[in-house]
Design a protein around this motif. Structure first.
Motif, PDB file in Angstrom:
ATOM      1  N   ILE A 295       0.894   0.398 -13.363  1.00 19.76           N
ATOM      2  CA  ILE A 295      -0.500   0.123 -13.319  1.00 19.76           C
ATOM      3  C   ILE A 295      -0.961   0.878 -11.938  1.00 19.76           C
ATOM      4  CG2 ILE A 295      -0.174  -1.786 -11.939  1.00 19.76           C
ATOM      5  CD1 ILE A 295      -2.698  -3.066 -12.984  1.00 19.76           C
ATOM      6  N   VAL A 296      -2.123   1.604 -12.119  1.00 22.09           N
ATOM      7  CA  VAL A 296      -2.856   2.324 -10.886  1.00 22.09           C
ATOM      8  C   VAL A 296      -4.017   1.531 -10.397  1.00 22.09           C
ATOM      9  CG1 VAL A 296      -1.846   4.525 -11.683  1.00 22.09           C
ATOM     10  CG2 VAL A 296      -4.039   3.676 -12.712  1.00 22.09           C
ATOM     11  N   ALA A 297      -4.271   1.796  -9.055  1.00 23.24           N
ATOM     12  CA  ALA A 297      -5.458   1.227  -8.642  1.00 23.24           C
ATOM     13  C   ALA A 297      -6.780   1.417  -9.220  1.00 23.24           C
ATOM     14  CB  ALA A 297      -5.328   1.415  -7.050  1.00 23.24           C
ATOM     15  N   GLY A 298      -6.942   2.427  -9.894  1.00 20.24           N
ATOM     16  CA  GLY A 298      -7.976   2.975 -10.574  1.00 20.24           C
ATOM     17  C   GLY A 298      -8.454   1.816 -11.650  1.00 20.24           C
ATOM     18  N   THR A 299      -7.518   0.998 -12.035  1.00 15.91           N
ATOM     19  CA  THR A 299      -7.810  -0.105 -13.099  1.00 15.91           C
ATOM     20  C   THR A 299      -8.702  -1.020 -12.381  1.00 15.91           C
ATOM     21  OG1 THR A 299      -5.718  -1.048 -12.825  1.00 15.91           O
ATOM     22  CG2 THR A 299      -6.053   0.501 -14.358  1.00 15.91           C
ATOM     23  N   ASN A 300      -8.666  -1.235 -11.175  1.00 16.31           N
ATOM     24  CA  ASN A 300      -9.436  -2.335 -10.441  1.00 16.31           C
ATOM     25  C   ASN A 300     -10.699  -2.226 -10.774  1.00 16.31           C
ATOM     26  OD1 ASN A 300      -7.004  -3.348  -9.210  1.00 16.31           O
ATOM     27  ND2 ASN A 300      -7.189  -2.064  -7.232  1.00 16.31           N
ATOM     28  N   ILE A 301     -11.393  -1.082 -11.030  1.00 14.71           N
ATOM     29  CA  ILE A 301     -12.835  -1.119 -11.110  1.00 14.71           C
ATOM     30  C   ILE A 301     -13.066  -1.732 -12.688  1.00 14.71           C
ATOM     31  CG2 ILE A 301     -13.209   1.058 -10.101  1.00 14.71           C
ATOM     32  CD1 ILE A 301     -13.024   2.656 -12.313  1.00 14.71           C
ATOM     33  N   TYR A 302     -12.234  -2.202 -13.394  1.00 13.41           N
ATOM     34  CA  TYR A 302     -12.426  -2.595 -14.749  1.00 13.41           C
ATOM     35  C   TYR A 302     -11.768  -4.017 -14.808  1.00 13.41           C
ATOM     36  CZ  TYR A 302     -13.373   2.375 -15.869  1.00 13.41           C
ATOM     37  OH  TYR A 302     -13.723   3.607 -16.112  1.00 13.41           O
ATOM     38  N   MET A 303     -12.214  -5.037 -13.774  1.00 11.86           N
ATOM     39  CA  MET A 303     -11.474  -6.176 -13.857  1.00 11.86           C
ATOM     40  C   MET A 303     -12.214  -7.105 -15.034  1.00 11.86           C
ATOM     41  SD  MET A 303     -10.936  -7.378 -10.075  1.00 11.86           S
ATOM     42  CE  MET A 303      -9.925  -6.410  -8.971  1.00 11.86           C
ATOM     43  N   GLU A 304     -13.393  -6.629 -15.451  1.00 10.89           N
ATOM     44  CA  GLU A 304     -14.064  -7.367 -16.659  1.00 10.89           C
ATOM     45  C   GLU A 304     -13.934  -6.310 -17.963  1.00 10.89           C
ATOM     46  OE1 GLU A 304     -15.678 -10.431 -16.820  1.00 10.89           O
ATOM     47  OE2 GLU A 304     -14.471 -10.548 -14.982  1.00 10.89           O
ATOM     48  N   GLY A 305     -13.165  -5.473 -17.811  1.00 10.41           N
ATOM     49  CA  GLY A 305     -13.010  -4.627 -18.843  1.00 10.41           C
ATOM     50  C   GLY A 305     -13.586  -3.301 -18.683  1.00 10.41           C
ATOM     51  N   SER A 306     -13.140  -2.318 -19.345  1.00 11.06           N
ATOM     52  CA  SER A 306     -13.729  -1.057 -19.582  1.00 11.06           C
ATOM     53  C   SER A 306     -14.525  -0.756 -20.706  1.00 11.06           C
ATOM     54  CB  SER A 306     -12.975   0.122 -19.412  1.00 11.06           C
ATOM     55  OG  SER A 306     -12.155   0.366 -20.688  1.00 11.06           O
TER      56      SER A 306
END
Length: 341
Positions: A295-306
């Protein structure tokens, strides 16, 4: 019940919130200096205080994780603070393939895997004498861009390398990897591969904000020439991105080839989340300069999904929640050994 555990850094909040949304117990291995931050969040069931993350290798932590039947979710901090040998010696089940993290940390192995996946990779430069055009020098491992620099000649390279040595970031040339610099739009492609379903999901794409190379771009060229300074690519944050729909077919094809190459070279292959990182040039061609096998930290922007996870799921699906759902499914099917190492 199986619990989800991770280190208190990088994307721990997303991972543990996603686990709690799936009804799993959550554990955080947390440096004592950071406990104040993580105690703010009720979805963290138990904090295991440590002086150093290396204590996850010690019997005390291992016993607590084993008692809770925990699965450890690796992220960038694990790679940054432990050697490949230490990671591979972890007794707690690690989500995904812990053996492939060695390939992420070693630039030569990384390039081999990317080329075997038939990804378009910028040319690597064997030594500073071969620098003939704009080149980026990168440190090995998950450095988050810190200590990276641009150079276009051996003389300039030596000057900047020596400054990094003085700063204590590197010891010498062997700590740097040289690669031709490709100009274009940076894009970090987030995937999840499930060995339970033999299915690849494209989860999202992000753009990274790096200091202080972005700040340097706001300074006029004439003033830049007068600055005796080495710019840095240290990642500060991330922002969301949506690709042109015509690019998506190739995105899936790249992800599928990466999964297939991983299965050939690093058994049991690329399980769970990963990221193919690169740049789209002026012709819309994607050049891959990195991958992250977790997992990469960039996924943090999608805590409610992308926008892309919304096409696959009817509930908000972060990468952290997707990991937890995979663990739940594997546990129910008695196949935890298929998704952990």
């Amino acid at each position: 019940m199986t619990a989800i555990a991770t280190l208190g850094s990088h994307c721990a909040l997303q991972v543990l919130k996603g686990a709690k949304d799936e009804g799993l117990k959550t554990l955080l291995v947390c440096e004592k200096r950071r406990q104040r931050l993580y105690k703010r969040f009720d979805f963290i069931d138990e904090i295991i205080p440590v002086d150093s993350f290396l204590e996850v290798l010690e019997p005390r932590c291992a016993r607590i994780l084993e008692k809770n039947k925990a699965v450890l979710i690796p992220h960038g901090t694990l790679i940054a603070q432990m050697s490949s040998e230490q990671i591979e010696s972890i007794k707690t089940p690690v989500f995904g393939n812990k053996w492939i993290l060695r390939w992420e940390s070693d630039r030569n192995l990384k390039e081999k895997l990317m080329r075997d996946a038939k990804l378009d990779v910028p040319k690597s430069i064997p030594n500073p004498d071969k620098i003939k055009r704009l080149t980026i020098a990168k440190r090995h491992g998950a450095a988050g861009g810190k200590g990276y620099f641009l150079t276009s000649s051996k003389k300039d390279y030596v000057k900047k390398r020596n400054q990094l040595i003085k700063m204590g970031l590197i010891k010498g040339d062997k700590d740097l990897y040289l690669q031709e610099y490709v100009m274009g739009v940076l894009a970090y492609l987030q995937f999840f591969y499930s060995p339970l379903d033999d299915n690849l999901e494209f989860f999202g794409v992000d753009k990274r904000h790096e200091s202080d190379i972005e700040g340097l771009g706001r300074i006029p060229a004439q003033e830049q020439l007068g600055i005796d300074y080495i710019s840095s690519f240290n990642v500060i944050g991330n922002s969301p991105m949506v690709l042109r729909e015509s690019l998506l077919d190739d995105v899936y094809a790249m992800g599928e080839r990466f999964v297939e190459a991983s299965r050939r070279l690093v058994k049991p292959g690329m399980n769970g989340p990963f990221c193919i990182e690169g740049v789209y040039d002026q012709n819309g061609k994607f050049w891959t300069f990195e991958f992250s096998a977790r997992i990469v930290a960039g996924t943090n922007i999608y805590m409610e999904g992308s926008p892309y996870s919304a096409l696959m799921y009817d509930v908000p699906m972060s990468m952290g929640r997707r990991i937890a759902r995979e663990v739940k499914k594997a546990k129910k099917q008695n196949k935890l050994d298929l998704i952990t190492t």
